[in-house]
Design an enzyme around this catalytic site. Structure first.
Site, PDB file in Angstrom:
ATOM      1  N   ASP A 192     -80.509  -2.770 -24.448  1.00  0.00           N
ATOM      2  CA  ASP A 192     -80.827  -3.553 -23.500  1.00  0.00           C
ATOM      3  C   ASP A 192     -82.041  -3.234 -22.739  1.00  0.00           C
ATOM      4  OD1 ASP A 192     -81.163  -5.571 -21.285  1.00  0.00           O
ATOM      5  OD2 ASP A 192     -79.382  -5.059 -20.391  1.00  0.00           O
ATOM      6  N   ASN A 197     -84.880  -1.275 -17.272  1.00  0.00           N
ATOM      7  CA  ASN A 197     -83.903  -0.162 -17.627  1.00  0.00           C
ATOM      8  C   ASN A 197     -84.797   0.921 -17.930  1.00  0.00           C
ATOM      9  OD1 ASN A 197     -81.675  -1.787 -17.038  1.00  0.00           O
ATOM     10  ND2 ASN A 197     -81.478  -2.534 -19.087  1.00  0.00           N
ATOM     11  N   ASP A 211     -78.601   1.802 -18.121  1.00  0.00           N
ATOM     12  CA  ASP A 211     -78.045   0.670 -18.745  1.00  0.00           C
ATOM     13  C   ASP A 211     -77.847   0.886 -20.214  1.00  0.00           C
ATOM     14  OD1 ASP A 211     -77.381  -0.211 -15.985  1.00  0.00           O
ATOM     15  OD2 ASP A 211     -78.876  -1.798 -16.074  1.00  0.00           O
TER      16      ASP A 211
END
Length: 267
Positions: A192, A197, A211
């Site tokens: 992701d 992130n 994440d």
């Protein structure tokens, strides 16, 4: 899955209040599945509680396993505790230095933020050992999930990203995805790699990643296609090339289109 900072006040669930034990609590992130992330405490001592309701489809146990594996090789949040009750599951992690690449501070300096995202992603790909990684994020595995979603009638063309609607019907999109581009190399992907992130230190360098719930071995373009795409959402047009330059690679339009389509149909 769409996620962002909360736009309305958020009431902390009882388990978060219990963990905080009187420390300040602030909701910092929410997603469309009802998942919430809370900052607990302040400064270098801050911790984060990721909380997700049952039935959301988010597997925090999978993220916990990946964080614990990746922490042996690179800077990711350290898992302090995990748990579940009748309504939700949760994990508690130690805060890391730096701010999200989409913090208002970095949105005012997108050149620095985008370079940190690109160089941080390259460092992650170069550092995590493919041979020792027990997690798979290959296009083949992800395509199985997409086909299952399509068979269940859970893919709506109207809900697809506007950039990709020109590719036609769901059936045509599945046909395009069946032709998987051969990977020139394999890396352990973030899973992701959207800009939020990556954490960025005050000096403008990447300071960690968060994440990692779908981390796994895949073509690096599985991350790069989404990371570059996310620069449009977070900083506006014109930053994709800068991210690829910081990573150290030239654009591959075929793989970018493929992995954006796979991403779009996977949620």
């Amino acid at each position: 899955m769409i996620a962002s900072a909360p736009r309305e006040p958020v009431q902390a669930p009882p388990v978060v209040t219990e963990i905080a034990a009187g420390r300040p609590v602030r909701a910092v992130w929410e997603n469309e599945a009802g998942g919430l992330t809370f900052q607990v405490g302040l400064g270098d001592a801050r911790q984060f509680v990721k909380w997700t309701p049952h039935g959301s489809g988010i597997d925090l146990a999978a993220e916990t396993a990946r964080l614990r594996w990746a922490s042996a090789y690179t800077t990711v949040p350290r898992v302090l505790a995990e748990g579940a009750d009748g309504t939700a599951t949760w994990i508690l992690t130690q805060g890391l230095p730096g701010r999200s690449a989409v913090d208002d501070h970095w949105k005012r300096d997108p050149k620095t933020a985008v370079r940190a995202v690109g160089s941080g992603l390259r460092a992650l790909h170069d550092t995590l050992p493919v041979a020792d990684c027990p997690f798979d994020w290959s296009a083949e595995k992800r395509l199985e999930r997409v086909r299952a979603r399509a068979a269940a009638g859970r893919i709506d063309r109207a809900e697809r990203h506007p950039d990709l609607r020109h590719l036609g019907t769901v059936e045509r999109a599945l046909g395009l995805l069946a032709d998987i581009p051969p990977a020139e190399r394999l890396v352990v992907c973030h899973g992701d790699a959207c800009a939020p992130n990556t954490l960025v230190a005050d000096d403008g360098t990447h300071s960690g990643h968060v994440d990692l719930g779908t981390l796994g071995v895949a073509d690096p373009w599985a991350d790069l296609a989404v990371a570059t795409w996310s620069t449009r959402w977070n900083y506006g047009p014109g930053w994709e090339e800068a991210l690829l330059d910081a990573y150290g690679i030239e654009a591959d339009p075929e793989r970018i289109t493929y992995y954006r389509l796979l991403w779009d149909l996977s949620d």
